[in-house]
Write an enzyme that holds these catalytic residues in place. Structure first.
Site, PDB file in Angstrom:
ATOM      1  N   ARG A 128       8.676 -11.055  11.488  1.00  0.00           N
ATOM      2  CA  ARG A 128       7.888 -11.310  12.672  1.00  0.00           C
ATOM      3  C   ARG A 128       8.873 -11.310  13.838  1.00  0.00           C
ATOM      4  NH1 ARG A 128       3.878 -15.870  12.766  1.00  0.00           N
ATOM      5  NH2 ARG A 128       3.674 -15.229  14.939  1.00  0.00           N
ATOM      6  N   LYS A 140      -1.016 -18.893  17.840  1.00  0.00           N
ATOM      7  CA  LYS A 140      -2.031 -18.868  18.595  1.00  0.00           C
ATOM      8  C   LYS A 140      -2.849 -20.222  18.545  1.00  0.00           C
ATOM      9  CE  LYS A 140      -4.332 -15.045  16.791  1.00  0.00           C
ATOM     10  NZ  LYS A 140      -5.228 -14.186  16.694  1.00  0.00           N
ATOM     11  N   GLU A 184      -6.779 -10.741  14.641  1.00  0.00           N
ATOM     12  CA  GLU A 184      -8.006 -11.856  14.412  1.00  0.00           C
ATOM     13  C   GLU A 184      -8.346 -12.152  15.861  1.00  0.00           C
ATOM     14  OE1 GLU A 184      -7.619 -14.973  11.351  1.00  0.00           O
ATOM     15  OE2 GLU A 184      -5.737 -14.410  11.351  1.00  0.00           O
TER      16      GLU A 184
END
Length: 558
Positions: free
Chosen positions: A262, A272, A37
């Site tokens: 992850r 983020k 994104e």
């Protein structure tokens, strides 16, 4: 498949790919994607996903798309798009001509939504966000339908078209999928597919007044691009049934999603949203601050792409979340820098040494090996003369036993130069050492020593006149605790390490560093690995310390 590949130990995702190829699924075709994104910079966690998607496709003769999931114009920016592309290229991966954006597929996604409405599987809901959340129930309580769930197909089509045309205010209506309000998976309880957001998009401008939700766009874009293996981090495991439901109801390409844990690191944060807060509140200088876990920050700090990929591979691919030891990352960085970094001498806290028997006004150039680990690295010239600087910490008037540096009456070797003997010391009124007087052994030159003197210590040094002043920026871990988010009662920024950056001015380097280029790495003897910072200028050289020579943090905090 070759016999060599069959015998190789592989992780679970690679085994799935091999099984699919062996069964002839998708005609043996492998097509992956990396779908960031564009609402922030990539961090070290993304390196795992980049490595996995690109390396698996490359290994098995497939291809990888780079697709930006740009469905929220409020948070997205072309700055992030450019940074993400730059970081992926720097890591060594190439999407060639396969660059896509979810916004490329907005019309197709809209058509998919219309198809679901016509099938009676989507409806426009006028409820407020609070009403929708309440009607969904909770994991123990089934949801209840809102008053708009049974609108007719015709009314839903009309209202959805009006939403697209901008005839309704932001937030006044949403389009929801009609799935199962009693599902134990909360994501299947009539999820929102579209919301009204009359916000200019960084690529489509004012064309659209509605935007698809991530969960509707993400999976369907995989199908539109005919991605065979959609490799996602573990938090998307609960989303897979929703993505599969859309695939089934729309009868589109059956992309297979596979989840993996992850990559997380201790002493940092990997969100983020939180990284953006660090930037916006000025805790760091920007997304590329060398203390940040972003790829851009690590590049500026001096990490190499090879060391990052080596770390990712060493971390391993699993189905269970864990927090990786940042020392393993730093080890991987040291290991690679040891192979590629030129060795140079920098004196951080200088004190003058006068070699009294070296001829006044004379100087010479001595060869200095660039990297003993690389025979092809060559050497550079090192100026030597009557006056030099050494580190103040490398001299003691009254040393303890087994002290192998310079002291009255002791011999030491100057790196790449001669052996010197300390004869005298000049002090000021406070007995602080002002200057050290030594003599040298003319026949002790490094590489051709016939002096017979056997000093136990070797010191780094610089010429007193032919040197370059440098500023050193020393970096440490950004947070003082292993898990900054472990205690919800403490704001994670309160764990920031006040000593995460220090600036050392007044350091002196050998002239060779004046030739430093953007990607040139150096090992400053006994100080660590360094790289020239982007803030440098011709008359103000700044070097960032990438890592220390060894894991000093573990020793300090163990």
């Amino acid at each position: 498949m070759s016999e060599e590949l069959e015998q190789e130990s592989v992780h679970f995702i690679e085994q799935i790919i091999r099984d699919d190829m062996a069964s002839g699924k998708h005609d043996g075709r492998i097509h992956t994607r990396f779908p960031p994104e564009p609402n922030g910079y990539l961090h070290i966690g993304h390196a795992m996903a980049i490595w996995l998607s690109f390396s698996m496709a490359e290994k098995y003769g497939g291809v990888t798309n780079l697709r930006f999931d740009d469905t929220n114009p409020t948070t997205e920016d072309t700055e992030y798009v450019d940074a993400i592309k730059r970081d992926i290229k720097w890591l060594g991966y190439d999407w060639e001509d396969r660059l896509f954006f979810s916004s490329d597929h907005f019309q197709t996604l809209y058509d998919f939504a219309v198809k679901l409405i016509k099938k009676g599987l989507a409806y426009v809901d006028d409820s407020t966000p609070e009403q929708i959340a309440e009607a969904k129930g909770d994991p123990q309580t089934p949801g209840t339908p809102t008053p708009y769930r049974d609108r007719s197909v015709e009314e839903n089509l009309s209202l959805f078209s009006e939403m697209k045309e901008g005839k309704h205010p932001d937030g006044s209506r949403v389009l929801r999928a009609k799935i199962d309000l009693a599902s134990p998976n909360m994501l299947l309880r009539d999820p929102i597919m579209y919301r009204i957001k009359r916000e200019p998009h960084h690529r489509t401008g004012d064309t659209w007044n509605i935007y698809p939700m991530y969960d509707f766009a993400h999976g369907q874009c995989d199908s539109i691009e005919e991605i065979t293996h959609s490799l996602c981090s573990l938090e998307f495991e609960n989303h897979r049934p929703l993505y599969n439901w859309f695939i089934e109801q729309l009868d589109i390409f059956p992309t297979r999603q596979i989840e993996f844990a992850r990559l997380n690191l201790d002493y940092t944060v990997m969100s983020k949203r939180r990284l953006l807060r660090l930037v916006q509140e000025g805790h760091v200088s920007g997304w590329d601050d060398p203390r940040m876990p972003t790829i851009s920050g690590m590049r500026r700090r001096g990490y190499t792409p090879e060391s990052i990929i080596n770390f990712v591979e060493r971390s391993g691919l699993t189905k269970r979340n864990k927090i990786n030891d940042i020392s393993l990352l730093e080890f991987s960085v040291r290991e690679h820098l040891n192979q590629v970094a030129d060795r140079v001498m920098v004196v951080m806290d200088p004190i003058k040494v006068v070699i009294t028997n070296y001829p006044e006004g004379q100087s010479e150039k001595l060869p200095a090996i660039n990297n003993p680990e690389d025979e092809t690295a060559g050497s550079h010239e090192l100026p030597f003369g009557r006056e030099i600087y050494i580190e103040q910490g490398d001299f003691m008037i009254d040393p303890p036993k087994k002290y192998f540096r310079l002291a009255p009456g002791k011999d030491v070797r100057l790196k790449f130069a001669y052996i010197i003997h300390c004869d005298d010391v000049l002090t000021d009124d406070t007995d602080a050492v002002k200057e050290i007087h030594c003599s040298y052994y003319p026949d002790s030159k490094s590489g051709s020593d016939t002096s017979g003197v056997k000093p136990k210590g070797t010191l780094h040094w610089v010429h007193a006149e032919q040197h370059v002043p440098v500023e050193l920026r020393m970096y440490d871990r950004l947070f003082q605790v292993k898990e900054p988010l472990a205690d919800d009662s403490i704001d994670f920024v309160d764990h920031i390490n006040p000593d995460s950056m220090s600036i050392q001015k007044g350091a002196l380097a050998e002239p060779y560093v004046a030739e430093a280029t953007e990607n040139k790495r150096y090992q400053f003897f006994r100080k660590g690995y360094f790289i020239k910072d982007a803030d440098s200028s011709a008359d103000h050289l700044i070097f960032n310390r990438t890592v220390t020579m060894r894991d000093s943090w573990a020793k300090k905090n163990g």
